[in-house]
Motif scaffolding. Structure first.
Motif, PDB file in Angstrom:
ATOM      1  N   GLU A  42     -21.347   6.481 -17.152  1.00 15.10           N
ATOM      2  CA  GLU A  42     -20.151   5.699 -17.501  1.00 15.10           C
ATOM      3  C   GLU A  42     -19.854   5.531 -18.733  1.00 15.10           C
ATOM      4  O   GLU A  42     -18.647   5.820 -19.360  1.00 15.10           O
ATOM      5  CB  GLU A  42     -19.864   4.402 -16.849  1.00 15.10           C
ATOM      6  CG  GLU A  42     -18.613   3.709 -16.807  1.00 15.10           C
ATOM      7  CD  GLU A  42     -18.742   2.408 -16.293  1.00 15.10           C
ATOM      8  OE1 GLU A  42     -17.931   1.467 -16.504  1.00 15.10           O
ATOM      9  OE2 GLU A  42     -19.572   2.031 -15.167  1.00 15.10           O
ATOM     10  N   HIS A  43     -20.727   5.453 -19.599  1.00 12.88           N
ATOM     11  CA  HIS A  43     -20.579   5.085 -21.321  1.00 12.88           C
ATOM     12  C   HIS A  43     -20.158   6.599 -21.696  1.00 12.88           C
ATOM     13  O   HIS A  43     -19.512   6.554 -22.496  1.00 12.88           O
ATOM     14  CB  HIS A  43     -22.066   4.680 -21.921  1.00 12.88           C
ATOM     15  CG  HIS A  43     -22.049   4.409 -23.244  1.00 12.88           C
ATOM     16  ND1 HIS A  43     -21.283   3.520 -24.044  1.00 12.88           N
ATOM     17  CD2 HIS A  43     -22.454   5.230 -24.358  1.00 12.88           C
ATOM     18  CE1 HIS A  43     -21.430   3.772 -25.264  1.00 12.88           C
ATOM     19  NE2 HIS A  43     -22.079   4.763 -25.547  1.00 12.88           N
ATOM     20  N   THR A  81     -16.618   7.215 -20.888  1.00  7.45           N
ATOM     21  CA  THR A  81     -15.694   6.352 -21.524  1.00  7.45           C
ATOM     22  C   THR A  81     -15.653   6.919 -23.058  1.00  7.45           C
ATOM     23  O   THR A  81     -14.345   6.983 -23.561  1.00  7.45           O
ATOM     24  CB  THR A  81     -16.065   4.996 -21.766  1.00  7.45           C
ATOM     25  OG1 THR A  81     -16.288   4.509 -20.246  1.00  7.45           O
ATOM     26  CG2 THR A  81     -15.324   4.223 -22.191  1.00  7.45           C
ATOM     27  N   GLU A  82     -16.759   7.280 -23.818  1.00  9.35           N
ATOM     28  CA  GLU A  82     -16.694   7.837 -24.951  1.00  9.35           C
ATOM     29  C   GLU A  82     -15.932   9.165 -25.123  1.00  9.35           C
ATOM     30  O   GLU A  82     -14.758   9.441 -26.086  1.00  9.35           O
ATOM     31  CB  GLU A  82     -18.222   8.232 -25.572  1.00  9.35           C
ATOM     32  CG  GLU A  82     -18.830   6.905 -26.092  1.00  9.35           C
ATOM     33  CD  GLU A  82     -19.953   7.117 -26.820  1.00  9.35           C
ATOM     34  OE1 GLU A  82     -20.504   8.165 -26.844  1.00  9.35           O
ATOM     35  OE2 GLU A  82     -20.426   6.152 -27.392  1.00  9.35           O
TER      36      GLU A  82
END
Length: 98
Positions: A51-52, A55-56
């Motif tokens: 998810e990180h 998102t980035e």
């Protein structure tokens, strides 16, 4: 109004990639396939991005002055929908898609 940020969404085979490519040719906007945001490819297979990381990658795309994003995804794309000047929903009949 000239659209500079376009989000194209639709099911598999609905024409998202084709439509995005044609719009890129006509408008000169930068195109991005959300599959490359959602999936990472290692030497053996495609795996979901964290998810990180997702998102980035998405935030990097949305930081551009112009973009066309296309994909079947919607749950994690609130910022893309919010920032878009135009949202195109492709929903052709199943027989046409096939």
């Amino acid at each position: 109004m000239q659209y500079r940020k376009i989000h194209i969404i639709g099911g598999p085979g609905s024409g998202k990639t084709f439509s995005a490519a044609k719009l890129q040719q006509v408008t000169g906007l930068n195109g991005f396939d959300l599959d490359s945001v959602f999936w990472e490819k290692n030497e053996f297979a495609y795996v979901r991005s964290s998810e990180h990381a997702r998102t980035e990658k998405l935030n990097h795309i949305l930081s551009h002055d112009n973009w066309i994003v296309e994909g079947v995804y919607y749950k994690w794309l609130a910022s893309s929908f919010r920032d878009a000047d135009l949202i195109v929903i492709l929903n052709p009949p199943t027989l046409l898609r096939q």
